[in-house]
Write a protein that holds these residues in place. Structure first.
Motif, PDB file in Angstrom:
ATOM      1  N   PRO A 190      52.344  52.695  22.500  1.00 17.58           N
ATOM      2  CA  PRO A 190      52.908  52.686  24.192  1.00 17.58           C
ATOM      3  C   PRO A 190      54.672  52.695  23.731  1.00 17.58           C
ATOM      4  O   PRO A 190      55.553  53.322  24.676  1.00 17.58           O
ATOM      5  N   GLU A 191      55.095  52.023  22.549  1.00 16.68           N
ATOM      6  CA  GLU A 191      56.747  52.145  22.453  1.00 16.68           C
ATOM      7  C   GLU A 191      56.936  53.557  22.263  1.00 16.68           C
ATOM      8  O   GLU A 191      58.045  53.953  22.469  1.00 16.68           O
ATOM      9  N   ILE A 192      56.512  54.140  21.207  1.00 17.59           N
ATOM     10  CA  ILE A 192      56.546  55.648  20.977  1.00 17.59           C
ATOM     11  C   ILE A 192      56.563  56.483  22.073  1.00 17.59           C
ATOM     12  O   ILE A 192      57.322  57.347  22.121  1.00 17.59           O
ATOM     13  N   ASP A 193      55.525  56.215  23.049  1.00 15.88           N
ATOM     14  CA  ASP A 193      55.349  57.136  24.267  1.00 15.88           C
ATOM     15  C   ASP A 193      56.589  56.989  25.084  1.00 15.88           C
ATOM     16  O   ASP A 193      57.385  58.053  25.552  1.00 15.88           O
ATOM     17  N   ARG A 194      57.085  55.775  25.092  1.00 16.02           N
ATOM     18  CA  ARG A 194      58.520  55.237  25.978  1.00 16.02           C
ATOM     19  C   ARG A 194      59.271  56.159  25.215  1.00 16.02           C
ATOM     20  O   ARG A 194      60.274  56.837  25.847  1.00 16.02           O
ATOM     21  N   LEU A 195      59.735  56.185  23.907  1.00 16.24           N
ATOM     22  CA  LEU A 195      60.950  56.697  23.225  1.00 16.24           C
ATOM     23  C   LEU A 195      60.712  58.258  23.330  1.00 16.24           C
ATOM     24  O   LEU A 195      61.954  58.938  23.412  1.00 16.24           O
ATOM     25  N   LEU A 196      59.691  58.983  23.287  1.00 21.03           N
ATOM     26  CA  LEU A 196      59.570  60.338  23.353  1.00 21.03           C
ATOM     27  C   LEU A 196      59.933  60.767  24.684  1.00 21.03           C
ATOM     28  O   LEU A 196      60.559  62.125  25.047  1.00 21.03           O
ATOM     29  N   GLN A 197      60.180  59.928  25.707  1.00 25.70           N
ATOM     30  CA  GLN A 197      60.983  60.326  27.194  1.00 25.70           C
ATOM     31  C   GLN A 197      62.259  60.559  26.968  1.00 25.70           C
ATOM     32  O   GLN A 197      62.981  61.074  27.881  1.00 25.70           O
ATOM     33  N   GLY A 198      62.738  59.953  26.013  1.00 26.66           N
ATOM     34  CA  GLY A 198      64.310  60.193  25.680  1.00 26.66           C
ATOM     35  C   GLY A 198      64.891  59.046  24.687  1.00 26.66           C
ATOM     36  O   GLY A 198      64.557  57.735  25.073  1.00 26.66           O
ATOM     37  N   HIS A 199      65.438  59.266  23.673  1.00 26.94           N
ATOM     38  CA  HIS A 199      65.834  58.263  22.868  1.00 26.94           C
ATOM     39  C   HIS A 199      67.024  58.909  21.804  1.00 26.94           C
ATOM     40  O   HIS A 199      67.395  59.897  22.078  1.00 26.94           O
ATOM     41  N   ARG A 200      67.622  57.866  21.071  1.00 29.22           N
ATOM     42  CA  ARG A 200      68.324  58.237  20.153  1.00 29.22           C
ATOM     43  C   ARG A 200      68.309  57.350  18.981  1.00 29.22           C
ATOM     44  O   ARG A 200      67.596  56.310  19.001  1.00 29.22           O
ATOM     45  N   THR A 201      68.266  58.005  17.758  1.00 30.58           N
ATOM     46  CA  THR A 201      68.217  56.995  16.575  1.00 30.58           C
ATOM     47  C   THR A 201      69.490  56.493  15.997  1.00 30.58           C
ATOM     48  O   THR A 201      70.578  57.181  16.098  1.00 30.58           O
ATOM     49  N   LEU A 202      69.386  55.449  15.273  1.00 30.12           N
ATOM     50  CA  LEU A 202      70.575  54.714  14.810  1.00 30.12           C
ATOM     51  C   LEU A 202      70.667  54.845  13.310  1.00 30.12           C
ATOM     52  O   LEU A 202      71.527  54.404  12.811  1.00 30.12           O
ATOM     53  N   GLY A 203      69.339  55.195  12.769  1.00 27.52           N
ATOM     54  CA  GLY A 203      69.296  55.341  11.059  1.00 27.52           C
ATOM     55  C   GLY A 203      69.396  56.918  10.877  1.00 27.52           C
ATOM     56  O   GLY A 203      69.743  57.772  11.636  1.00 27.52           O
ATOM     57  N   ARG A 204      68.791  57.164   9.670  1.00 29.98           N
ATOM     58  CA  ARG A 204      69.047  58.277   9.122  1.00 29.98           C
ATOM     59  C   ARG A 204      67.670  59.297   9.298  1.00 29.98           C
ATOM     60  O   ARG A 204      67.787  60.474   9.197  1.00 29.98           O
ATOM     61  N   TRP A 205      66.729  58.739   9.762  1.00 27.35           N
ATOM     62  CA  TRP A 205      65.292  59.545  10.133  1.00 27.35           C
ATOM     63  C   TRP A 205      65.251  59.741  11.832  1.00 27.35           C
ATOM     64  O   TRP A 205      65.647  58.731  12.670  1.00 27.35           O
ATOM     65  N   SER A 206      64.598  60.997  12.082  1.00 33.10           N
ATOM     66  CA  SER A 206      64.433  61.224  13.512  1.00 33.10           C
ATOM     67  C   SER A 206      63.053  60.367  13.814  1.00 33.10           C
ATOM     68  O   SER A 206      62.462  59.872  12.845  1.00 33.10           O
ATOM     69  N   LEU A 207      62.778  60.361  15.102  1.00 33.56           N
ATOM     70  CA  LEU A 207      61.501  59.727  15.506  1.00 33.56           C
ATOM     71  C   LEU A 207      60.376  60.192  14.801  1.00 33.56           C
ATOM     72  O   LEU A 207      59.366  59.680  14.316  1.00 33.56           O
ATOM     73  N   GLY A 208      60.424  61.592  14.551  1.00 37.94           N
ATOM     74  CA  GLY A 208      59.437  62.575  13.981  1.00 37.94           C
ATOM     75  C   GLY A 208      59.169  62.075  12.569  1.00 37.94           C
ATOM     76  O   GLY A 208      58.143  61.788  12.258  1.00 37.94           O
ATOM     77  N   GLN A 209      60.298  61.788  11.967  1.00 35.94           N
ATOM     78  CA  GLN A 209      59.997  61.377  10.579  1.00 35.94           C
ATOM     79  C   GLN A 209      59.712  59.939  10.378  1.00 35.94           C
ATOM     80  O   GLN A 209      58.818  59.693   9.687  1.00 35.94           O
ATOM     81  N   ILE A 210      60.364  59.018  11.324  1.00 36.54           N
ATOM     82  CA  ILE A 210      59.574  57.800  11.321  1.00 36.54           C
ATOM     83  C   ILE A 210      58.054  57.876  11.547  1.00 36.54           C
ATOM     84  O   ILE A 210      57.441  57.018  10.723  1.00 36.54           O
ATOM     85  N   CYS A 211      57.614  58.591  12.498  1.00 35.72           N
ATOM     86  CA  CYS A 211      56.221  58.639  12.569  1.00 35.72           C
ATOM     87  C   CYS A 211      55.387  59.089  11.384  1.00 35.72           C
ATOM     88  O   CYS A 211      54.378  58.667  11.145  1.00 35.72           O
ATOM     89  N   ASN A 212      55.885  60.127  10.851  1.00 36.59           N
ATOM     90  CA  ASN A 212      55.557  60.757   9.783  1.00 36.59           C
ATOM     91  C   ASN A 212      55.140  59.897   8.640  1.00 36.59           C
ATOM     92  O   ASN A 212      54.206  59.550   7.720  1.00 36.59           O
ATOM     93  N   HIS A 213      56.399  58.872   8.348  1.00 39.61           N
ATOM     94  CA  HIS A 213      56.375  57.875   7.372  1.00 39.61           C
ATOM     95  C   HIS A 213      55.261  56.977   7.556  1.00 39.61           C
ATOM     96  O   HIS A 213      54.601  56.477   6.540  1.00 39.61           O
ATOM     97  N   LEU A 214      55.439  56.395   8.785  1.00 42.27           N
ATOM     98  CA  LEU A 214      54.170  55.359   9.164  1.00 42.27           C
ATOM     99  C   LEU A 214      52.935  55.906   9.185  1.00 42.27           C
ATOM    100  O   LEU A 214      51.826  55.185   8.468  1.00 42.27           O
ATOM    101  N   THR A 215      52.615  57.217   9.370  1.00 39.97           N
ATOM    102  CA  THR A 215      51.290  57.765   8.994  1.00 39.97           C
ATOM    103  C   THR A 215      50.997  57.969   7.950  1.00 39.97           C
ATOM    104  O   THR A 215      49.878  57.457   7.542  1.00 39.97           O
ATOM    105  N   LYS A 216      51.889  58.337   7.046  1.00 42.22           N
ATOM    106  CA  LYS A 216      51.583  58.208   5.425  1.00 42.22           C
ATOM    107  C   LYS A 216      51.167  56.857   5.007  1.00 42.22           C
ATOM    108  O   LYS A 216      50.336  56.705   4.195  1.00 42.22           O
ATOM    109  N   SER A 217      51.935  56.001   5.422  1.00 42.28           N
ATOM    110  CA  SER A 217      51.587  54.555   4.834  1.00 42.28           C
ATOM    111  C   SER A 217      50.346  54.003   5.336  1.00 42.28           C
ATOM    112  O   SER A 217      49.827  53.403   4.538  1.00 42.28           O
ATOM    113  N   ILE A 218      49.797  54.227   6.461  1.00 39.39           N
ATOM    114  CA  ILE A 218      48.652  54.040   7.056  1.00 39.39           C
ATOM    115  C   ILE A 218      47.430  54.693   6.238  1.00 39.39           C
ATOM    116  O   ILE A 218      46.467  54.131   5.972  1.00 39.39           O
ATOM    117  N   GLN A 219      47.789  56.012   6.159  1.00 39.84           N
ATOM    118  CA  GLN A 219      46.500  56.684   5.512  1.00 39.84           C
ATOM    119  C   GLN A 219      46.475  56.227   3.913  1.00 39.84           C
ATOM    120  O   GLN A 219      45.265  56.225   3.512  1.00 39.84           O
TER     121      GLN A 219
END
Length: 145
Positions: free
Chosen positions: A5-34
């Motif tokens: 739900p938080e990611i769905d909310r962020l997909l509506q419009g966001h800005r990142t404060l770190g080095r990674w984009s939202l897509g990169q964060i999701c990819n990193h979390l996906t790999k960790s869980i897998q």
């Protein structure tokens, strides 16, 4: 149940404060869980996973937060140019895969053997850490606020 739900909310419009984009964060979390199901590509030596790792997990569990400043190992580092929505959907599918998984779980590459409850807690803490660097459009607050 709070991550997507938080990611769905962020997909509506966001800005990142770190080095990674939202897509990169999701990819990193996906790999960790897998990897927690299928196995990590390059686990640390056994002695680390049985000594330092469990102490580190107890610290994370008690604090409920991850420290910043660590560099992701190459196997968990996302590539550039990932699509936010596609990576969010991959994460959604991976979370469902993890939650429905009933077989054995892989030993964590650093923290050592963890049960499903502990891994769930770890994935929640890890997700909150990374999503703390993404703000909905118009939110000017600092990370972790």
């Amino acid at each position: 149940e709070q991550v997507m739900p938080e990611i769905d909310r962020l997909l509506q419009g966001h800005r990142t404060l770190g080095r990674w984009s939202l897509g990169q964060i999701c990819n990193h979390l996906t790999k960790s869980i897998q990897y927690s199901i299928e196995g990590f590509p390059k686990p640390l030596p056994w002695i680390v996973r049985r000594t330092v790792g469990p102490v580190a997990f107890r610290y994370l569990d008690r604090k409920g937060a991850m420290p910043s400043g660590f560099t992701a190992p190459p196997s968990l580092a996302p590539q550039d140019g990932l699509d936010d929505r596609a990576e969010a959907e991959a994460l959604r599918a991976t979370i469902a895969y993890f939650l429905s998984h009933v077989g054995p779980l892989a030993e964590h590459a650093f923290l050592g053997p963890l049960n499903k409850q502990q891994l769930t807690r770890l994935h929640c803490i890890h997700s909150a850490h990374h999503l703390g660097f993404v703000r909905p459009a118009g939110d000017a607050g600092p990370p972790g606020a």
